[in-house]
Motif scaffolding. Structure first.
Motif: not given
Ligand code: PLP
Ligand code: COI
Length: 349
Positions: A326-336
């Motif tokens: 989750y952290d990886l996916l959302v991190g990529i999606q949000k440009g973090e």
């Protein structure tokens, strides 16, 4: 070029659920006599169509779903929209509708997002801008045959979590007694017809206290297909990461991305294969539903054979594998975090 400093709407972003919010502009183009009009942005959210339109009677329509998110540096990011365009055209062809050229699809999505800049939830708000492209068969038509005219439309709506509760909501699923799709049917296409049939199954699941229906394969009623609005991913107690292989499920873009992350970032052994729910349930260490709207939602328990079956122990909210993914996916999606896979598409504002 829009003034990127245009004021954002004064919405309580953190309180948004997954509901329609009317925004300023939507894109519309019409296909007639073999070609597409240039299309333009419209103010009205209302579509006037003929009462004989095949979209209304025979469900000649398809749609897509993606999200635009604001990065920490203010960039507006779409996640793998090329795959939405591809899947949209597979559905269009399956229903004898004209394809929307990839460039037209992308520029319509970008134009609509840009025109509704004030509605794009700011970074850190927990919300995102849901983008809904759709293609409908319009025009007069009584007999069962393809429409002569089509409308391609893209609208957007700011949304919060699909399942109520913040962050990584743990959900429950109830195996449906109804089938969603036949092996050689239309289950792998994102078309409205698949969803109308699922409304009652969702209602039944919710009556049992679940968030969603879980469908098994309709031929043998053994293998996991997918949930009503999301694919399924499972971490097993032997260190494998598996997802159902089935011709009847929607090829989720989120699932495909998570499988890549599980393999390349977590070094898990990944496999898409038929998963026998009853025979393999004891080996499920962690399970989640995944999709654009669902993001990655851990599944805590499943209803089948007249009983609840727990995956997570009491008090456990999410397991370590799903949390990391989750952290990886959302991190990529949000440009973090770095987009080393080239999955992000920036919308110039
Ligand atoms: N399965 C179904 C039935 C869906 O409606 C969705 C949502 O789009 C998904 C799976 C997840 O697909 P994606 O990750 O491409 O959004
Ligand atoms: C999505 O996740 O984009 C979907 O289309 C699911 C829908 C049922 C909201």
């Amino acid at each position: 070029m829009l003034d990127a400093k245009v004021d954002k709407k004064q919405l309580n972003w953190a309180d948004l659920g997954f509901q329609y919010v009317k925004t300023d502009s939507r894109f519309s183009a019409v296909h007639e006599n073999g070609s597409w009009s240039n299309g333009s942005l419209l103010n009205s959210e209302i579509i006037a169509v003929h009462e004989g339109a095949p979209a209304l009677h025979y469900a000649q329509q398809c749609f897509e779903g993606m999200k635009a998110q604001t990065a920490p540096d203010g960039r507006v990011l779409l996640f793998r929209p090329d795959l939405n365009s591809e899947r949209f055209n597979l559905a269009a062809s399956r229903l004898l509708m004209p394809e929307v050229p990839a460039e037209m699809f992308m520029s319509a999505v970008e134009e609509t997002v840009r025109a509704n800049y004030a509605w794009i939830p700011p970074y850190g708000s927990g919300a995102s801008l849901y983008v809904r492209p759709m293609l409908i068969g319009v025009g007069e038509n009584l007999g069962l045959k393809p429409a002569q005219q089509f409308e391609f439309r893209v609208f957007v709506s700011p949304v919060g979590p699909y399942y109520k509760s913040a962050g990584l909501a743990v959900i429950s699923l109830a195996v449906s007694e109804m089938d969603r799709a036949a092996p050689s049917g239309t289950g792998s296409f994102k078309i409205g017809a698949n969803y109308a049939g699922g409304l009652l199954a969702t209602r039944r699941a919710q009556e049992l206290g679940a968030n969603e229906a879980l469908y098994l394969d309709s031929a043998e009623r053994r293998y996991i297909d997918e949930a009503g609005s999301a694919n399924i991913i499972i971490a097993t107690n032997s260190g494998c990461f598996v997802s159902p292989k089935s011709r009847a499920i929607l090829p989720s873009i989120t699932r495909r991305s998570i499988m890549t992350l599980a393999r390349d970032e977590l070094n898990l052994q990944t496999e898409d294969r038929p998963i026998d729910l009853r025979a393999e349930f004891d080996q499920f260490e962690e399970m989640a539903a995944c999709g654009t709207a669902a993001v990655l939602s851990p599944v805590g328990r499943i209803w089948f054979d007249e009983d609840w079956h727990n995956i997570y122990q009491d008090g456990q909210t999410v397991g370590p594998v799903m949390q990391e993914l989750y952290d990886l996916l959302v991190g990529i999606q949000k440009g973090e975090v770095g987009d080393q896979y080239g999955w992000l598409h920036e919308v110039s504002i």
